[in-house]
Scaffold this motif. Structure first.
Motif, PDB file in Angstrom:
ATOM      1  N   GLU A  56      25.012  25.733 -12.712  1.00  0.00           N
ATOM      2  CA  GLU A  56      25.362  24.869 -13.846  1.00  0.00           C
ATOM      3  C   GLU A  56      25.268  25.608 -15.175  1.00  0.00           C
ATOM      4  OE1 GLU A  56      23.478  21.081 -13.986  1.00  0.00           O
ATOM      5  OE2 GLU A  56      23.794  20.683 -11.860  1.00  0.00           O
ATOM      6  N   SER A  57      24.198  26.396 -15.359  1.00  0.00           N
ATOM      7  CA  SER A  57      24.034  27.141 -16.607  1.00  0.00           C
ATOM      8  C   SER A  57      25.129  28.181 -16.775  1.00  0.00           C
ATOM      9  CB  SER A  57      22.668  27.833 -16.633  1.00  0.00           C
ATOM     10  OG  SER A  57      21.632  26.875 -16.613  1.00  0.00           O
ATOM     11  N   ALA A  58      25.491  28.845 -15.671  1.00  0.00           N
ATOM     12  CA  ALA A  58      26.543  29.853 -15.723  1.00  0.00           C
ATOM     13  C   ALA A  58      27.881  29.211 -16.108  1.00  0.00           C
ATOM     14  CB  ALA A  58      26.666  30.560 -14.380  1.00  0.00           C
ATOM     15  N   TYR A  59      28.142  28.009 -15.542  1.00  0.00           N
ATOM     16  CA  TYR A  59      29.384  27.313 -15.893  1.00  0.00           C
ATOM     17  C   TYR A  59      29.387  26.910 -17.364  1.00  0.00           C
ATOM     18  CZ  TYR A  59      32.609  23.619 -16.797  1.00  0.00           C
ATOM     19  OH  TYR A  59      33.570  22.859 -17.388  1.00  0.00           O
ATOM     20  N   ARG A  60      28.267  26.352 -17.826  1.00  0.00           N
ATOM     21  CA  ARG A  60      28.198  25.922 -19.232  1.00  0.00           C
ATOM     22  C   ARG A  60      28.401  27.105 -20.170  1.00  0.00           C
ATOM     23  NH1 ARG A  60      23.902  22.632 -17.421  1.00  0.00           N
ATOM     24  NH2 ARG A  60      22.365  24.132 -18.195  1.00  0.00           N
ATOM     25  N   ARG A  61      27.873  28.260 -19.793  1.00  0.00           N
ATOM     26  CA  ARG A  61      28.022  29.456 -20.620  1.00  0.00           C
ATOM     27  C   ARG A  61      29.495  29.828 -20.764  1.00  0.00           C
ATOM     28  NH1 ARG A  61      26.257  35.556 -18.840  1.00  0.00           N
ATOM     29  NH2 ARG A  61      26.158  36.495 -20.907  1.00  0.00           N
ATOM     30  N   LEU A  62      30.222  29.882 -19.616  1.00  0.00           N
ATOM     31  CA  LEU A  62      31.637  30.230 -19.668  1.00  0.00           C
ATOM     32  C   LEU A  62      32.434  29.178 -20.433  1.00  0.00           C
ATOM     33  CD1 LEU A  62      33.924  32.113 -18.820  1.00  0.00           C
ATOM     34  CD2 LEU A  62      34.101  30.832 -16.666  1.00  0.00           C
ATOM     35  N   SER A  63      32.082  27.910 -20.225  1.00  0.00           N
ATOM     36  CA  SER A  63      32.771  26.829 -20.922  1.00  0.00           C
ATOM     37  C   SER A  63      32.600  26.944 -22.439  1.00  0.00           C
ATOM     38  CB  SER A  63      32.243  25.473 -20.433  1.00  0.00           C
ATOM     39  OG  SER A  63      32.926  24.407 -21.044  1.00  0.00           O
ATOM     40  N   GLU A  64      31.395  27.270 -22.885  1.00  0.00           N
ATOM     41  CA  GLU A  64      31.141  27.430 -24.314  1.00  0.00           C
ATOM     42  C   GLU A  64      31.900  28.632 -24.883  1.00  0.00           C
ATOM     43  OE1 GLU A  64      29.633  25.513 -26.565  1.00  0.00           O
ATOM     44  OE2 GLU A  64      29.520  24.067 -24.916  1.00  0.00           O
ATOM     45  N   ILE A  65      32.014  29.681 -24.085  1.00  0.00           N
ATOM     46  CA  ILE A  65      32.777  30.853 -24.528  1.00  0.00           C
ATOM     47  C   ILE A  65      34.241  30.485 -24.735  1.00  0.00           C
ATOM     48  CG2 ILE A  65      33.662  33.107 -23.762  1.00  0.00           C
ATOM     49  CD1 ILE A  65      30.914  33.566 -22.433  1.00  0.00           C
ATOM     50  N   VAL A  66      34.807  29.721 -23.790  1.00  0.00           N
ATOM     51  CA  VAL A  66      36.204  29.288 -23.908  1.00  0.00           C
ATOM     52  C   VAL A  66      36.393  28.436 -25.158  1.00  0.00           C
ATOM     53  CG1 VAL A  66      37.961  27.783 -22.881  1.00  0.00           C
ATOM     54  CG2 VAL A  66      36.740  29.429 -21.451  1.00  0.00           C
ATOM     55  N   LYS A  67      35.493  27.494 -25.376  1.00  0.00           N
ATOM     56  CA  LYS A  67      35.603  26.610 -26.538  1.00  0.00           C
ATOM     57  C   LYS A  67      35.470  27.390 -27.843  1.00  0.00           C
ATOM     58  CE  LYS A  67      33.890  22.610 -24.002  1.00  0.00           C
ATOM     59  NZ  LYS A  67      32.781  21.656 -23.784  1.00  0.00           N
ATOM     60  N   THR A  68      34.605  28.405 -27.856  1.00  0.00           N
ATOM     61  CA  THR A  68      34.439  29.222 -29.057  1.00  0.00           C
ATOM     62  C   THR A  68      35.680  30.069 -29.310  1.00  0.00           C
ATOM     63  OG1 THR A  68      32.054  29.323 -28.704  1.00  0.00           O
ATOM     64  CG2 THR A  68      33.013  30.979 -30.174  1.00  0.00           C
TER      65      THR A  68
END
Length: 291
Positions: free
Chosen positions: A19-31
């Motif tokens: 879950e943390s790994a997914y959230r990290r990638l998701s935040e990178i995409v949004k940024t």
């Protein structure tokens, strides 16, 4: 120094659960797509991302073909990033959200696997779960495929006038032909014996040779197309995906020819038909080396 190492280790470990790994990638995409993000990423659209998706998919297939686990992990990440990026683009336009994408995929998988006992918490309502459990029975791969198509056509309303219409026109020609042949076979339009398909290749090759004598490019193209289609169908019956097989053969050809090319240049020999005998000799050498 030890305190710094301990802190670095904790920083790495915090991303090692799913879950943390997914959230990290998701935040990178949004940024990347945000106001202060990357100019290139901000400029992209779902349409402009199409070549990226195709390229990454082929690179992943290449890694899988080579059984290259490290590269497969990287290419899976690249493909997942592209899918996430495109999904976020639609979310930005309020067309649909990332959550809707995930739930749509989940609902489809749950719906098309009534023979599997999923945890009840995965279902939106208990009635759907009970219905799935009632549908469970002794299953085989063939019955699962048949059930999959029935649900797709009758429950999801995807039934078309022709089963062939279910194959997207945008597929590359070989993929499209392979899918069309599979669809027709699913309705019983199939050779009784695999040797029949092999014999069809010989028959089509004879017709190509006959067309060659007529000096008609149109007829020749037509017969060559029939020959290729018969080979694709034979590959299908052998359980071989022709796209994957051709990609593998092409890479093998490139590896061997590159060896020939390099050796010819080292010997200062001309790369033309006058050196064909030497090139064939080097080709055999490349083959013996496992290239």
């Amino acid at each position: 120094m030890e305190a710094e190492k301990s802190q670095d280790k904790k920083s790495e470990e915090k991303f090692f659960d799913e879950e943390s790994a997914y959230r990290r990638l998701s935040e990178i995409v949004k940024t990347l797509r945000g106001e202060n993000g990357c100019p290139w990423d901000k400029k992209q659209t779902p349409q402009s991302m199409r070549p990226c998706v195709v390229e990454e998919a082929f690179e992943l297939v290449d890694a899988l073909t080579k059984c290259d686990k490290e590269n497969a992990m990287e290419e899976l990440g690249d493909l997942f990033f592209n899918a996430l990026m495109i999904g976020f683009m639609f979310q930005q336009k309020n067309d649909f959200s990332l959550a809707q994408i995930y739930n749509s995929a989940s609902e489809k998988l749950l719906r098309r696997h009534p023979h599997v006992d999923f945890d009840s918490s995965l279902f939106l309502d208990n009635a759907a779960h009970e219905k799935k459990l009632d549908a469970k029975s002794s299953v085989t791969i063939d019955s699962v495929n048949e059930q999959w198509n029935k649900i797709k056509n009758n429950v999801e309303g995807r039934k078309t006038e022709s089963v062939l219409d279910q194959v997207p026109d945008g597929f590359p020609p070989m993929t499209k032909a392979y899918k069309h042949l599979k669809k027709a076979a699913s309705q019983g339009f199939e050779w009784p014996e695999i040797d029949d398909a092999k014999n069809k290749i010989v028959e089509e090759l004879d017709e190509v040779q006959d067309a060659q004598k007529e000096n008609s490019q149109d007829h020749l193209e037509d017969e060559v197309g029939d020959l290729i289609l018969s080979v694709i169908n034979y590959a299908r019956l052998l359980g071989v995906n022709p796209d994957v097989a051709l990609e593998r053969a092409d890479k093998k050809f490139c590896g061997r020819y590159s060896f020939v090319e390099k050796k010819m240049k080292e010997k200062n020999l001309p790369l033309d038909s006058s050196s064909l005998g030497k090139m064939e000799e080097l080709w055999r050498e490349a083959k013996s080396r496992g290239l």
